[in-house]
Design an enzyme around this catalytic site. Structure first.
Site, PDB file in Angstrom:
ATOM      1  N   HIS A 116       0.789  -1.232   0.149  1.00 30.67           N
ATOM      2  CA  HIS A 116      -0.350  -0.120  -0.252  1.00 30.67           C
ATOM      3  C   HIS A 116       0.833   1.080   0.018  1.00 30.67           C
ATOM      4  O   HIS A 116       2.122   1.206   0.710  1.00 30.67           O
ATOM      5  CB  HIS A 116      -0.896  -0.438   1.205  1.00 30.67           C
ATOM      6  CG  HIS A 116      -0.323   0.255   2.982  1.00 30.67           C
ATOM      7  ND1 HIS A 116       0.518  -0.571   3.072  1.00 30.67           N
ATOM      8  CD2 HIS A 116       0.374   1.448   3.407  1.00 30.67           C
ATOM      9  CE1 HIS A 116       1.377  -0.407   4.556  1.00 30.67           C
ATOM     10  NE2 HIS A 116       1.015   1.022   4.153  1.00 30.67           N
ATOM     11  N   ASP A 168       0.468   5.426   1.715  1.00 32.86           N
ATOM     12  CA  ASP A 168      -0.625   6.185   2.428  1.00 32.86           C
ATOM     13  C   ASP A 168      -0.500   7.618   2.186  1.00 32.86           C
ATOM     14  O   ASP A 168      -0.047   7.400   0.852  1.00 32.86           O
ATOM     15  CB  ASP A 168       0.609   6.267   4.271  1.00 32.86           C
ATOM     16  CG  ASP A 168       1.391   5.094   4.696  1.00 32.86           C
ATOM     17  OD1 ASP A 168       0.810   4.110   4.554  1.00 32.86           O
ATOM     18  OD2 ASP A 168       2.857   5.017   5.515  1.00 32.86           O
ATOM     19  N   HIS A 183       4.480  -0.201  -0.141  1.00 33.79           N
ATOM     20  CA  HIS A 183       5.630  -0.950   1.143  1.00 33.79           C
ATOM     21  C   HIS A 183       4.829  -2.189   1.378  1.00 33.79           C
ATOM     22  O   HIS A 183       3.399  -2.215   1.715  1.00 33.79           O
ATOM     23  CB  HIS A 183       6.017   0.373   2.316  1.00 33.79           C
ATOM     24  CG  HIS A 183       4.853   1.030   2.561  1.00 33.79           C
ATOM     25  ND1 HIS A 183       4.066   2.861   1.848  1.00 33.79           N
ATOM     26  CD2 HIS A 183       4.489   1.539   3.561  1.00 33.79           C
ATOM     27  CE1 HIS A 183       3.674   3.209   3.069  1.00 33.79           C
ATOM     28  NE2 HIS A 183       3.529   2.249   4.338  1.00 33.79           N
ATOM     29  N   ARG A 207       7.714  -8.453  15.696  1.00 31.42           N
ATOM     30  CA  ARG A 207       7.389  -7.591  15.581  1.00 31.42           C
ATOM     31  C   ARG A 207       6.815  -6.162  15.481  1.00 31.42           C
ATOM     32  O   ARG A 207       5.513  -6.031  15.693  1.00 31.42           O
ATOM     33  CB  ARG A 207       7.863  -7.440  13.701  1.00 31.42           C
ATOM     34  CG  ARG A 207       8.442  -5.723  13.870  1.00 31.42           C
ATOM     35  CD  ARG A 207       8.910  -5.869  11.649  1.00 31.42           C
ATOM     36  NE  ARG A 207       9.186  -4.718  11.111  1.00 31.42           N
ATOM     37  CZ  ARG A 207       8.654  -3.679  10.751  1.00 31.42           C
ATOM     38  NH1 ARG A 207       6.785  -4.383  10.606  1.00 31.42           N
ATOM     39  NH2 ARG A 207       9.470  -2.782  10.525  1.00 31.42           N
TER      40      ARG A 207
END
Ligand SMILES: C=C1C[C@]23C[C@@]1(O)CC[C@H]2[C@@]12CCC[C@@](C)(C(=O)O1)[C@H]2[C@@H]3C(=O)O
Ligand SMILES: O=C(O)CCC(=O)C(=O)O
Ligand SMILES: [Fe+2]
Length: 375
Positions: free
Chosen positions: A232, A234, A289, A299
């Site tokens: 996607h 941002d 990304h 994570r």
């Protein structure tokens, strides 16, 4: 004054938030199984040993007098860079990571008390972009716009205040850094604060909107077939990401494929978002990304998503358009754009484009390479 929350009242996002307790699963369920994840992945840890240093995401020292120029080059070529010497205390970065870790370690039934509603923005839940993919992502998130007080009270009825304090402090501190980066990025294009109507008014500039996204990517039994967060861009001007010491974030670069952004202790990752793409008339493309997961350690990441006041019109800047460079995008407010994104997702940028491809400029979102086949 309209707030970011308004976008979702008109475009509710319905997601089935029922998900398993990730930690209890020994095998990857079919509903989480993606394919073709490892095509063209480059690990920039290896590449840095090569002579071709242009194969790794640029690291920029903010105290460097050339920072603006270096940032400009990074935005043009990568759409992403890491910053060091940014002035954010390490203790604050640790504190906000701790809030995320503590939040996601709560039992599922507790987290579900603070669930994000379909027409709301703040709260716990699966990635908002889930509704655009046939497979589920191996992650959970918590979005904060404005005060997290009501939601944090549900999570921690006794000691919500200490978590709120850290979020507010992080918000205040990151806002200053986001403003600084925004001005450096503009400067690299020859644009000053005074050249932008809303930014030149102190009151308006300070009304810039932001959202915070806490992310968790649990340990995964079959990471080669799972997706933490699907590809996607941002919708922001820029996003500042604090990633823990576990890698997972990858950015797509034309001609290179997926490149891992290695965690850098104390460093912050800065992504160009769709609104800066529009403002720069496509000169600084927003970066596609995604996040991969692993079987060793959970994570966590914290994204600070920075954009203009939600009702301010953003369009290609006058200094960047002319007879030979027509404006490629129509003007749009962040609120309107979030609504468009909620409806069209990775086609949102093309849906506000005015002209066909010119001079090789393109929207990363249109690239066929960005598609990941699932199933
Ligand atoms: C302001 C916002 C940007 C965002 C949608 C949101 O309302 C709050 C969460 C943000 C986020 C974070 C994860 C990726 C993303 C695409 C998403 O689904 O939620 C972004 C949104 C965005 O930038 O469009
Ligand atoms: O977790 C990461 O590294 C990236 C998260 C992200 O892309 C987002 O929150 O928008
Ligand atoms: Fe993102």
């Amino acid at each position: 004054m309209p707030s970011l929350s308004e976008a979702y009242r008109a475009h509710p996002v319905h997601i089935n938030h029922k998900h398993p307790d990730f930690n209890s699963l020994q095998e990857l369920p079919e509903s989480y199984t993606w394919t073709n994840l490892d095509d063209h992945t480059i690990n920039s840890n290896n590449i840095m040993k090569d002579s071709s240093s242009n194969s790794s995401v640029p690291i920029i020292d903010l105290s460097d007098p050339n920072a603006s120029k270096l940032i400009g080059h990074a935005c043009k070529t990568w759409g992403v860079y890491q910053v060091v010497n940014h002035g954010i205390p390490l203790s604050l970065l640790d504190d906000i990571q701790w809030v995320g870790q503590t939040l996601f370690s709560l039992p599922s039934h507790q987290k579900l008390k603070a669930i994000r509603s379909p027409d709301g923005v703040t709260g716990y839940g699966l990635a908002r972009i889930s509704s655009f993919f046939p497979k589920l992502m191996w992650s959970e998130g918590f979005t904060i716009v404005g005060s997290p007080l009501d939601h944090f009270r549900q999570l921690w009825p006794q000691d919500y205040a200490k978590y709120c304090d850290i979020v507010l402090q992080y918000d205040e501190t990151m806002k200053k850094l986001a403003e600084k980066l925004m001005l450096l990025m503009l400067d690299s294009l020859g644009i000053t604060k005074e050249d932008i109507k809303w930014a030149s008014s102190k009151a308006q500039f300070e009304k810039a909107c932001a959202a915070m996204q806490l992310n968790s990517y649990p340990i995964c039994p079959d990471p080669d077939r799972a997706m933490g967060l699907a590809p996607h861009t941002d919708s922001t001007f820029l996003t500042i990401l604090s990633q823990s010491d576990i890698s997972g974030l990858q950015v797509q670069r034309e001609g290179f494929g997926w490149v891992t952004v290695p965690p850098l202790h104390g460093g912050l990752v800065v992504n160009v978002g769709d609104l800066f793409h529009i403002l720069s008339n496509g000169l600084y493309p927003s970066v596609l990304h995604r996040v991969l997961v692993n079987r060793i350690r959970q994570r966590f990441s914290v994204a600070y998503l920075y954009g203009p006041p939600s009702n301010v019109e953003i369009c290609p800047h006058a200094k960047l358009v002319g007879p030979t460079q027509p404006p490629l995008y129509r003007s749009v407010t962040w609120n309107e754009y979030l609504g468009t994104k909620a409806k069209h997702f990775n086609k949102a940028l093309s849906s506000v484009r005015l002209c066909a491809l010119i001079n090789g400029l393109f929207d990363v979102n249109d690239s066929n390479k960005s598609s990941v086949q699932v199933g």
